[in-house]
Design a protein around this motif. Structure first.
Motif, PDB file in Angstrom:
ATOM      1  N   LYS A 144       0.830  -1.207   0.000  1.00 28.64           N
ATOM      2  CA  LYS A 144       0.000   0.000   0.000  1.00 28.64           C
ATOM      3  C   LYS A 144       0.861   1.252   0.000  1.00 28.64           C
ATOM      4  O   LYS A 144       0.530   2.251  -0.653  1.00 28.64           O
ATOM      5  N   LEU A 145       1.970   1.210   0.696  1.00 32.99           N
ATOM      6  CA  LEU A 145       2.872   2.369   0.718  1.00 32.99           C
ATOM      7  C   LEU A 145       3.538   2.578  -0.639  1.00 32.99           C
ATOM      8  O   LEU A 145       3.765   3.723  -1.062  1.00 32.99           O
ATOM      9  N   GLU A 146       3.835   1.499  -1.337  1.00 35.34           N
ATOM     10  CA  GLU A 146       4.386   1.626  -2.682  1.00 35.34           C
ATOM     11  C   GLU A 146       3.377   2.274  -3.618  1.00 35.34           C
ATOM     12  O   GLU A 146       3.728   3.130  -4.445  1.00 35.34           O
ATOM     13  N   LEU A 147       2.106   1.872  -3.498  1.00 34.93           N
ATOM     14  CA  LEU A 147       1.068   2.502  -4.312  1.00 34.93           C
ATOM     15  C   LEU A 147       0.907   3.968  -3.924  1.00 34.93           C
ATOM     16  O   LEU A 147       0.685   4.830  -4.792  1.00 34.93           O
ATOM     17  N   ALA A 148       1.020   4.275  -2.643  1.00 35.37           N
ATOM     18  CA  ALA A 148       0.951   5.672  -2.206  1.00 35.37           C
ATOM     19  C   ALA A 148       2.039   6.504  -2.869  1.00 35.37           C
ATOM     20  O   ALA A 148       1.806   7.653  -3.276  1.00 35.37           O
ATOM     21  N   GLU A 149       3.246   5.948  -2.989  1.00 40.49           N
ATOM     22  CA  GLU A 149       4.322   6.667  -3.679  1.00 40.49           C
ATOM     23  C   GLU A 149       3.973   6.899  -5.143  1.00 40.49           C
ATOM     24  O   GLU A 149       4.220   7.982  -5.689  1.00 40.49           O
ATOM     25  N   GLU A 150       3.391   5.887  -5.789  1.00 43.47           N
ATOM     26  CA  GLU A 150       2.981   6.045  -7.189  1.00 43.47           C
ATOM     27  C   GLU A 150       1.922   7.129  -7.331  1.00 43.47           C
ATOM     28  O   GLU A 150       1.855   7.807  -8.364  1.00 43.47           O
ATOM     29  N   LEU A 151       1.105   7.318  -6.286  1.00 40.63           N
ATOM     30  CA  LEU A 151       0.031   8.309  -6.327  1.00 40.63           C
ATOM     31  C   LEU A 151       0.476   9.689  -5.855  1.00 40.63           C
ATOM     32  O   LEU A 151      -0.337  10.609  -5.808  1.00 40.63           O
ATOM     33  N   GLY A 152       1.759   9.824  -5.514  1.00 43.76           N
ATOM     34  CA  GLY A 152       2.272  11.158  -5.220  1.00 43.76           C
ATOM     35  C   GLY A 152       2.872  11.378  -3.854  1.00 43.76           C
ATOM     36  O   GLY A 152       3.307  12.497  -3.553  1.00 43.76           O
ATOM     37  N   ALA A 153       2.909  10.365  -2.994  1.00 38.06           N
ATOM     38  CA  ALA A 153       3.499  10.568  -1.668  1.00 38.06           C
ATOM     39  C   ALA A 153       4.977  10.906  -1.787  1.00 38.06           C
ATOM     40  O   ALA A 153       5.727  10.236  -2.494  1.00 38.06           O
ATOM     41  N   ALA A 154       5.389  11.949  -1.072  1.00 38.03           N
ATOM     42  CA  ALA A 154       6.795  12.344  -1.067  1.00 38.03           C
ATOM     43  C   ALA A 154       7.614  11.465  -0.144  1.00 38.03           C
ATOM     44  O   ALA A 154       8.827  11.315  -0.320  1.00 38.03           O
ATOM     45  N   ALA A 155       6.965  10.871   0.860  1.00 33.63           N
ATOM     46  CA  ALA A 155       7.638   9.993   1.823  1.00 33.63           C
ATOM     47  C   ALA A 155       6.611   9.045   2.410  1.00 33.63           C
ATOM     48  O   ALA A 155       5.403   9.310   2.383  1.00 33.63           O
ATOM     49  N   THR A 156       7.093   7.927   2.930  1.00 31.13           N
ATOM     50  CA  THR A 156       6.206   6.956   3.564  1.00 31.13           C
ATOM     51  C   THR A 156       6.784   6.520   4.900  1.00 31.13           C
ATOM     52  O   THR A 156       7.991   6.584   5.120  1.00 31.13           O
ATOM     53  N   VAL A 157       5.880   6.060   5.774  1.00 28.64           N
ATOM     54  CA  VAL A 157       6.271   5.518   7.076  1.00 28.64           C
ATOM     55  C   VAL A 157       5.540   4.198   7.265  1.00 28.64           C
ATOM     56  O   VAL A 157       4.296   4.163   7.221  1.00 28.64           O
ATOM     57  N   ASN A 158       6.294   3.111   7.445  1.00 27.82           N
ATOM     58  CA  ASN A 158       5.692   1.843   7.813  1.00 27.82           C
ATOM     59  C   ASN A 158       5.578   1.817   9.336  1.00 27.82           C
ATOM     60  O   ASN A 158       6.588   1.833  10.044  1.00 27.82           O
ATOM     61  N   ALA A 159       4.344   1.807   9.830  1.00 25.81           N
ATOM     62  CA  ALA A 159       4.129   1.904  11.274  1.00 25.81           C
ATOM     63  C   ALA A 159       4.718   0.727  12.033  1.00 25.81           C
ATOM     64  O   ALA A 159       5.007   0.846  13.233  1.00 25.81           O
ATOM     65  N   ASN A 160       4.921  -0.400  11.352  1.00 28.79           N
ATOM     66  CA  ASN A 160       5.552  -1.548  11.994  1.00 28.79           C
ATOM     67  C   ASN A 160       7.014  -1.278  12.327  1.00 28.79           C
ATOM     68  O   ASN A 160       7.559  -1.849  13.279  1.00 28.79           O
ATOM     69  N   ASP A 161       7.645  -0.417  11.521  1.00 30.29           N
ATOM     70  CA  ASP A 161       9.081  -0.186  11.656  1.00 30.29           C
ATOM     71  C   ASP A 161       9.406   1.073  12.455  1.00 30.29           C
ATOM     72  O   ASP A 161      10.566   1.296  12.810  1.00 30.29           O
ATOM     73  N   ALA A 162       8.388   1.886  12.700  1.00 31.90           N
ATOM     74  CA  ALA A 162       8.626   3.160  13.396  1.00 31.90           C
ATOM     75  C   ALA A 162       8.380   2.986  14.887  1.00 31.90           C
ATOM     76  O   ALA A 162       7.311   2.539  15.308  1.00 31.90           O
ATOM     77  N   GLY A 163       9.350   3.341  15.702  1.00 27.34           N
ATOM     78  CA  GLY A 163       9.131   3.291  17.139  1.00 27.34           C
ATOM     79  C   GLY A 163       8.017   4.223  17.558  1.00 27.34           C
ATOM     80  O   GLY A 163       7.206   3.912  18.426  1.00 27.34           O
ATOM     81  N   SER A 164       7.963   5.381  16.911  1.00 24.73           N
ATOM     82  CA  SER A 164       6.904   6.366  17.145  1.00 24.73           C
ATOM     83  C   SER A 164       6.465   6.891  15.787  1.00 24.73           C
ATOM     84  O   SER A 164       7.255   7.540  15.088  1.00 24.73           O
ATOM     85  N   VAL A 165       5.240   6.600  15.406  1.00 23.47           N
ATOM     86  CA  VAL A 165       4.746   7.092  14.114  1.00 23.47           C
ATOM     87  C   VAL A 165       4.720   8.618  14.082  1.00 23.47           C
ATOM     88  O   VAL A 165       5.230   9.234  13.131  1.00 23.47           O
ATOM     89  N   PRO A 166       4.157   9.297  15.101  1.00 24.55           N
ATOM     90  CA  PRO A 166       4.196  10.762  15.063  1.00 24.55           C
ATOM     91  C   PRO A 166       5.622  11.302  14.993  1.00 24.55           C
ATOM     92  O   PRO A 166       5.891  12.274  14.258  1.00 24.55           O
ATOM     93  N   GLY A 167       6.540  10.676  15.725  1.00 30.40           N
ATOM     94  CA  GLY A 167       7.929  11.129  15.681  1.00 30.40           C
ATOM     95  C   GLY A 167       8.532  10.976  14.302  1.00 30.40           C
ATOM     96  O   GLY A 167       9.254  11.865  13.826  1.00 30.40           O
ATOM     97  N   ALA A 168       8.248   9.848  13.634  1.00 34.37           N
ATOM     98  CA  ALA A 168       8.782   9.623  12.290  1.00 34.37           C
ATOM     99  C   ALA A 168       8.211  10.633  11.297  1.00 34.37           C
ATOM    100  O   ALA A 168       8.934  11.171  10.444  1.00 34.37           O
TER     101      ALA A 168
END
Length: 353
Positions: free
Chosen positions: A207-231
């Motif tokens: 889904k994050l890869e598709l988000a990039e195709e649709l224009g996202a400048a950056a992505t955050v995988n919540a599984n990999d982020a200790g703190s999503v808001p911080g990331a």
């Protein structure tokens, strides 16, 4: 006609032959060419939203993202003709109340939710009836596909209204989108088209890869982020101006709010599940200290669809880019079941009835 009927919550829908609708005096009958399968349909299938008065009764035909051709027209209808190629918003207004008269038909005082109420049988069927057709029916531009436009009934237009009308996005603003299902991916695409720098957040790399195709400048995988808001804040250097909760669970709602910089705007699109029952605890003191706005957003007035169509015509928006799967009416239950564990990507659309 064939229709997918809710017999038991959470159980496979029953594919049945039911009576085709007749056009009321103010209504039209649309023969379906496509209908999106939305997470809101999943909520209805689960029996959620009784706290909103939206729990559908057993025997209901679900489905609220239809596009097709008009095949029956009521005697009082003035602006819609047989053969018109149309889309239908899920939040059906009466066209006469003060909200409708002031351009806010999505919050009509007498709103009828397509596919969620007995008086508005849905579009998981060969045909669907649309009341107050002069107000609710949206004519589609020439040359577009019903399949590509199916998301306009709910997810795409909901995201457009949230970001183009409810939030204040200026060129270069950082926009975070939490949850990259169909409505979240639509929000990514729309925020990018409006000039935002988008950070997309989800648990699924596909889904994050598709988000990039649709224009996202950056992505955050919540599984990999200790703190999503911080990331998210690190990517945007603490300058996220608009953040969207496109899912409606406590974690994504609070992550969205906590991703914002001072005087940021949180936009709530996702509705809650039975687990939350319509209520989520919020970090209210932090919101006060940073003057965070909490903005609710529901659907979109049908009178504003032309804004989407102008952006489609200019190449800035492409609703078809969020459509990922085509299925038959017989496959609806399987698709809904896949949504339980967030296994669908983008917008699945019925194109065989």
């Amino acid at each position: 006609m064939r229709a997918a009927v809710l017999e038991e919550y959470g159980e496979p829908l029953s594919i049945e032959d039911v009576a085709a609708p007749d056009a009321a005096a103010d209504g039209v009958v649309v023969e379906l060419e496509a209908c999106g399968i939305c997470r809101s349909d999943w909520h209805a299938w689960q029996g959620d939203w009784d706290w909103l008065g939206l729990k559908p009764p057993k025997g209901q035909i679900l489905g609220h993202e239809p596009a097709g051709r008009v095949v029956g027209v009521g005697s009082d209808v003035e602006t819609v003709r047989e053969g018109d190629h149309v889309a239908i918003p899920f939040n059906l207004g009466d066209g006469t109340c003060p909200q409708c008269a002031n351009g806010h038909g999505n919050t009509c005082e007498n709103v009828v939710p397509l596919g969620f109420a007995e008086v508005a049988q849905g579009a998981f069927a060969e045909q669907v009836h649309v009341p107050a057709a002069d107000y609710n029916v949206v004519g589609l531009p020439e040359g577009v596909s019903s399949i590509d436009m199916a998301g306009l009934g709910c997810r795409f237009m909901t995201s457009f209204h949230a970001l183009a009308h409810r939030a204040d996005i200026e060129a270069g603003d950082w926009v975070a989108v939490h949850g990259c299902g169909g409505v979240g991916l639509s929000a990514v695409h729309i925020a990018d088209a409006l000039g935002g720098n988008v950070v997309a957040v989800d648990l699924d790399d596909q889904k994050l890869e598709l988000a990039e195709e649709l224009g996202a400048a950056a992505t955050v995988n919540a599984n990999d982020a200790g703190s999503v808001p911080g990331a998210v804040r690190a990517i945007a250097d603490d300058h996220v101006g608009v953040s969207v909760d496109a899912l409606g669970i406590p974690e994504t709602c609070r992550n969205s709010i906590q991703s914002l910089g001072a005087r940021g705007q949180h936009v709530q699109i996702g509705l809650t599940t039975e687990a939350e029952g319509g209520t989520i605890e919020l970090p209210t003191d932090a919101m006060v200290m940073s003057e965070i706005e909490f903005i609710g957003s529901l659907g979109m007035p049908p009178t504003k669809y032309d804004e989407i169509f102008r952006m489609v015509a200019s190449g800035k928006l492409d609703p078809s880019a969020v459509v990922t799967d085509r299925v038959a009416l017989d496959d609806v239950s399987e698709t809904l079941a896949a949504m339980t564990n967030f296994e669908t990507v983008g917008i699945p659309v019925i194109d065989e009835f």
